[in-house]
Write an enzyme that holds these catalytic residues in place. Sequence first.
Site, PDB file in Angstrom:
ATOM      1  N   ALA A 129       0.976  -1.715   0.113  1.00  0.00           N
ATOM      2  CA  ALA A 129      -0.264   0.201  -0.101  1.00  0.00           C
ATOM      3  C   ALA A 129       0.947   1.012   0.371  1.00  0.00           C
ATOM      4  CB  ALA A 129      -1.323   0.045   0.904  1.00  0.00           C
ATOM      5  N   THR A 131       0.648   3.857  -2.983  1.00  0.00           N
ATOM      6  CA  THR A 131       0.056   4.821  -3.987  1.00  0.00           C
ATOM      7  C   THR A 131      -0.948   5.700  -2.848  1.00  0.00           C
ATOM      8  OG1 THR A 131      -0.094   4.220  -6.025  1.00  0.00           O
ATOM      9  CG2 THR A 131      -1.128   5.897  -6.375  1.00  0.00           C
ATOM     10  N   PRO A 133      -3.768   9.494  -3.105  1.00  0.00           N
ATOM     11  CA  PRO A 133      -4.843  10.146  -4.024  1.00  0.00           C
ATOM     12  C   PRO A 133      -3.377  11.686  -4.270  1.00  0.00           C
ATOM     13  CG  PRO A 133      -6.199   9.791  -2.208  1.00  0.00           C
ATOM     14  CD  PRO A 133      -4.847   8.662  -2.334  1.00  0.00           C
ATOM     15  N   ALA A 135      -0.089  10.397  -4.123  1.00  0.00           N
ATOM     16  CA  ALA A 135       1.248  10.271  -4.001  1.00  0.00           C
ATOM     17  C   ALA A 135       0.913   9.368  -5.684  1.00  0.00           C
ATOM     18  CB  ALA A 135       1.907   9.335  -3.051  1.00  0.00           C
ATOM     19  N   SER A 137       2.460   8.813  -9.165  1.00  0.00           N
ATOM     20  CA  SER A 137       3.824   8.482  -9.708  1.00  0.00           C
ATOM     21  C   SER A 137       5.137   9.374  -9.024  1.00  0.00           C
ATOM     22  CB  SER A 137       4.311   9.323 -11.474  1.00  0.00           C
ATOM     23  OG  SER A 137       3.498   8.986 -12.176  1.00  0.00           O
ATOM     24  N   ARG A 275     -10.658 -18.640 -40.043  1.00  0.00           N
ATOM     25  CA  ARG A 275     -11.434 -16.997 -40.736  1.00  0.00           C
ATOM     26  C   ARG A 275     -11.610 -17.138 -42.195  1.00  0.00           C
ATOM     27  NH1 ARG A 275     -16.678 -14.433 -41.078  1.00  0.00           N
ATOM     28  NH2 ARG A 275     -15.985 -12.611 -41.792  1.00  0.00           N
ATOM     29  N   GLY A 346     -11.558  -8.841 -35.883  1.00  0.00           N
ATOM     30  CA  GLY A 346     -11.851  -7.964 -36.719  1.00  0.00           C
ATOM     31  C   GLY A 346     -13.251  -7.767 -35.598  1.00  0.00           C
ATOM     32  N   GLU A 370       3.617  -0.262 -11.674  1.00  0.00           N
ATOM     33  CA  GLU A 370       4.732  -0.397 -11.468  1.00  0.00           C
ATOM     34  C   GLU A 370       5.296   0.661 -11.843  1.00  0.00           C
ATOM     35  OE1 GLU A 370       5.606  -1.835  -9.669  1.00  0.00           O
ATOM     36  OE2 GLU A 370       4.034  -4.014  -9.476  1.00  0.00           O
TER      37      GLU A 370
HETATM   38  C1  LIG Z   1      -4.373  -2.473 -11.546  1.00  0.00           C
HETATM   39  C2  LIG Z   1      -3.685  -1.281 -10.672  1.00  0.00           C
HETATM   40  C3  LIG Z   1      -3.282  -1.897  -9.953  1.00  0.00           C
HETATM   41  C4  LIG Z   1      -2.115  -1.373  -8.809  1.00  0.00           C
HETATM   42  N1  LIG Z   1      -1.860  -1.755  -7.679  1.00  0.00           N
HETATM   43  C5  LIG Z   1      -0.867  -0.735  -7.130  1.00  0.00           C
HETATM   44  C6  LIG Z   1      -0.437  -2.100  -5.422  1.00  0.00           C
HETATM   45  O1  LIG Z   1      -1.303  -3.464  -5.426  1.00  0.00           O
HETATM   46  N2  LIG Z   1       0.264  -1.302  -4.812  1.00  0.00           N
HETATM   47  C7  LIG Z   1       0.599   0.253  -4.792  1.00  0.00           C
HETATM   48  O2  LIG Z   1       1.128   0.978  -4.396  1.00  0.00           O
HETATM   49  N3  LIG Z   1      -0.092   1.131  -6.806  1.00  0.00           N
HETATM   50  C8  LIG Z   1      -1.200   0.612  -7.531  1.00  0.00           C
HETATM   51  N4  LIG Z   1      -1.539   0.832  -8.481  1.00  0.00           N
HETATM   52  C9  LIG Z   1      -0.830   2.320  -8.015  1.00  0.00           C
HETATM   53  C10 LIG Z   1       0.129   2.128  -9.611  1.00  0.00           C
HETATM   54  O3  LIG Z   1       1.360   2.155  -9.019  1.00  0.00           O
HETATM   55  C11 LIG Z   1      -0.403   4.220 -10.029  1.00  0.00           C
HETATM   56  O4  LIG Z   1      -1.281   4.407 -11.078  1.00  0.00           O
HETATM   57  C12 LIG Z   1       0.908   5.046 -10.678  1.00  0.00           C
HETATM   58  O5  LIG Z   1       1.778   5.030  -9.948  1.00  0.00           O
HETATM   59  C13 LIG Z   1       0.643   6.092 -11.707  1.00  0.00           C
HETATM   60  O6  LIG Z   1      -0.146   6.794 -10.281  1.00  0.00           O
HETATM   61  P1  LIG Z   1      -1.822   7.833 -10.595  1.00  0.00           P
HETATM   62  O7  LIG Z   1      -2.560   6.644 -10.960  1.00  0.00           O
HETATM   63  O8  LIG Z   1      -1.600   8.562  -9.179  1.00  0.00           O
HETATM   64  O9  LIG Z   1      -0.742   8.653 -11.680  1.00  0.00           O
HETATM   65  P2  LIG Z   1      -0.374   9.957 -12.119  1.00  0.00           P
HETATM   66  O10 LIG Z   1       0.881   9.844 -11.165  1.00  0.00           O
HETATM   67  O11 LIG Z   1      -0.789  11.345 -11.645  1.00  0.00           O
HETATM   68  O12 LIG Z   1       0.092   9.827 -13.763  1.00  0.00           O
HETATM   69  C14 LIG Z   1      -0.197   9.739 -14.881  1.00  0.00           C
HETATM   70  C15 LIG Z   1       0.041  10.038 -15.817  1.00  0.00           C
HETATM   71  O13 LIG Z   1       1.165  11.063 -15.980  1.00  0.00           O
HETATM   72  C16 LIG Z   1       1.846  11.367 -16.423  1.00  0.00           C
HETATM   73  N5  LIG Z   1       3.231  11.475 -15.412  1.00  0.00           N
HETATM   74  C17 LIG Z   1       3.232  11.309 -14.801  1.00  0.00           C
HETATM   75  N6  LIG Z   1       4.740  11.865 -13.693  1.00  0.00           N
HETATM   76  C18 LIG Z   1       5.095  12.086 -14.683  1.00  0.00           C
HETATM   77  C19 LIG Z   1       6.550  12.246 -15.211  1.00  0.00           C
HETATM   78  N7  LIG Z   1       7.442  12.799 -13.415  1.00  0.00           N
HETATM   79  N8  LIG Z   1       8.044  12.128 -15.602  1.00  0.00           N
HETATM   80  C20 LIG Z   1       6.481  12.826 -18.095  1.00  0.00           C
HETATM   81  N9  LIG Z   1       5.133  11.845 -17.333  1.00  0.00           N
HETATM   82  C21 LIG Z   1       4.989  11.917 -15.561  1.00  0.00           C
HETATM   83  C22 LIG Z   1       2.335   9.292 -17.126  1.00  0.00           C
HETATM   84  O14 LIG Z   1       2.027   8.959 -18.264  1.00  0.00           O
HETATM   85  C23 LIG Z   1       1.833   9.262 -16.374  1.00  0.00           C
HETATM   86  O15 LIG Z   1       0.763   8.071 -16.717  1.00  0.00           O
HETATM   87  C24 LIG Z   1      -2.416  -0.126  -9.111  1.00  0.00           C
HETATM   88  C25 LIG Z   1      -3.182   0.766 -10.492  1.00  0.00           C
HETATM   89  C26 LIG Z   1      -3.395   0.096 -11.164  1.00  0.00           C
HETATM   90  C27 LIG Z   1      -3.979   1.242 -12.591  1.00  0.00           C
END
Ligand SMILES: Cc1cc2nc3c(=O)[nH]c(=O)nc-3n(C[C@H](O)[C@H](O)[C@H](O)COP(=O)(O)OP(=O)(O)OC[C@H]3O[C@@H](n4cnc5c(N)ncnc54)[C@H](O)[C@@H]3O)c2cc1C
Length: 414
Positions: A129, A131, A133, A135, A137, A275, A346, A370
């Site tokens: 755990a 990620t 709202p 935190a 990327s 097909r 298709g 990841e």
């Molecule tokens: C199905 C699924 C399973 C998951 N499982 C886990 C889990 O088990 N544990 C956990 O902790 N998290 C988990 N996550 C979270 C996942 O790691 C995050 O969704 C991911 O790190 C991206 O963060 P965000 O969704 O907040 O997107 P944001 O950080 O808002 O980023 C959105 C987009 O902005 C762009 N961006 C962001 N930062 C940069 C940068 N520095 N440079 C260039 N472009 C950038 C990229 O295109 C990115 O796709 C999961 C997500 C999903 C969808």
Amino acid sequence: MTVTADHALAAVDFDTYLRMIAAFTDDELIPGEPEMVTSGGVPDEIVQRMAELGLFGISVPRAYGGLGWTMEQQVLLTFEFTRASCVYRSRFSTVIGLCSQAILDHGTEEQRREMLPAMAAGRRVTSFALTEPEAGSDATNVQTVARRVGDGWVLDGTKRYITNAHWADTLIVFARTEGSPAEAPEISAFVVDTTLPGVSTRIPDLMNGHAEGPVAEIDLESVAVPGDRLLGSTPGTGLAAAMRGINHARLHVAATCVGQANRMLEETTRHVTERHQFGAPLADLGVVQAELGRCYAEMEAGRALALDAARAFDGGTVPRQRISAAKLYCSEMVGRVADRCVQLLGGEGIVGPHPVPRMWRDVRTLRIYEGASAVHERNLGRAMVRSVAAEGVLPDSYRVRDASSDEPRGGRTT
Ligand SMILES: Cc1cc2nc3c(=O)[nH]c(=O)nc-3n(C[C@H](O)[C@H](O)[C@H](O)COP(=O)(O)OP(=O)(O)OC[C@H]3O[C@@H](n4cnc5c(N)ncnc54)[C@H](O)[C@@H]3O)c2cc1C
């Protein structure tokens, strides 16, 4: 080959184990997909079979009750079991990739002995755990707070998108120490049992892909955690624990992309062979053959990349940049392959129960978790600039090293 639950797994050599997992994939996982889709989740009997077959313990050392396969072996296994829906893999991925590694690398010996055998046996499902709202990327921006109270800690915060959290027994929760500086927060990892008062989870109303393996949001409301539940014994080492484990998980994801591409290409090749249009199989058309050939070459490139990074990993160093490159390339590759396969199907690529469109939706997420692709690209570029400035060669360079100095040959000499 028939897979039996009473296999003495510890005595099984790797080649036999790999064949067992391939048979499990062909005989149980793939045929079970329609039921999984109908029921909206991985059936309990399948989870039980995964546990019996040791899948929760493939990366856990034998000393802690796992099977202790090398990274190359884990990648080879992943190529096999991810020919089936990648939702099955996600059911044990948080145990094998992220959590067990964080515990191994940063837990105390007592924590390892307590948790790893139960995790490897599938009796203790763990979620990672990190990620939140605010935190995503930017993982350092964790807002969940850990407050010291007596010998223990009290946690408050919200996590989202957490795989397996809704049915997990234990969460590895990342939190910043209350009062630590915003510019350099002290982030620690805590082992939190989901039965503790103040822990609640909920799954989202809608998943666009990966629908049978929904992520969950976690609320932590004044959750009192005993002092010995801090992972390791030093506060502030949590993010390092996370990043180390993430290398394992990224390689598993790269291999997952290859397994998914393989299945979609087999399904699609079968479709275009059967097909008929314009009086002949679609497979007779040169453009269709070229599309298939391009996909095959890209899948093979991804397979080689994942295996090469895994072998370097087993060689004793963690080739972080090559792992990042493998995750980036393979997840983009499987997206292209999925899209082309849907096109070759298709209307069947959109209408009806064909597995490829479901996989097309599922693999979309592999470019986001990841580390999103753009983040990997940015990090790789930065690492290249740093490495060339410091050493004159690319990071994780394959270049021949000088035996006397261990410097890369022809590297920067000034
Ligand atoms: C199905 C699924 C399973 C998951 N499982 C886990 C889990 O088990 N544990 C956990 O902790 N998290 C988990 N996550 C979270 C996942 O790691 C995050 O969704 C991911 O790190 C991206 O963060 P965000 O969704 O907040 O997107 P944001 O950080 O808002 O980023 C959105 C987009 O902005 C762009 N961006 C962001 N930062 C940069 C940068 N520095 N440079 C260039 N472009 C950038 C990229 O295109 C990115 O796709 C999961 C997500 C999903 C969808």
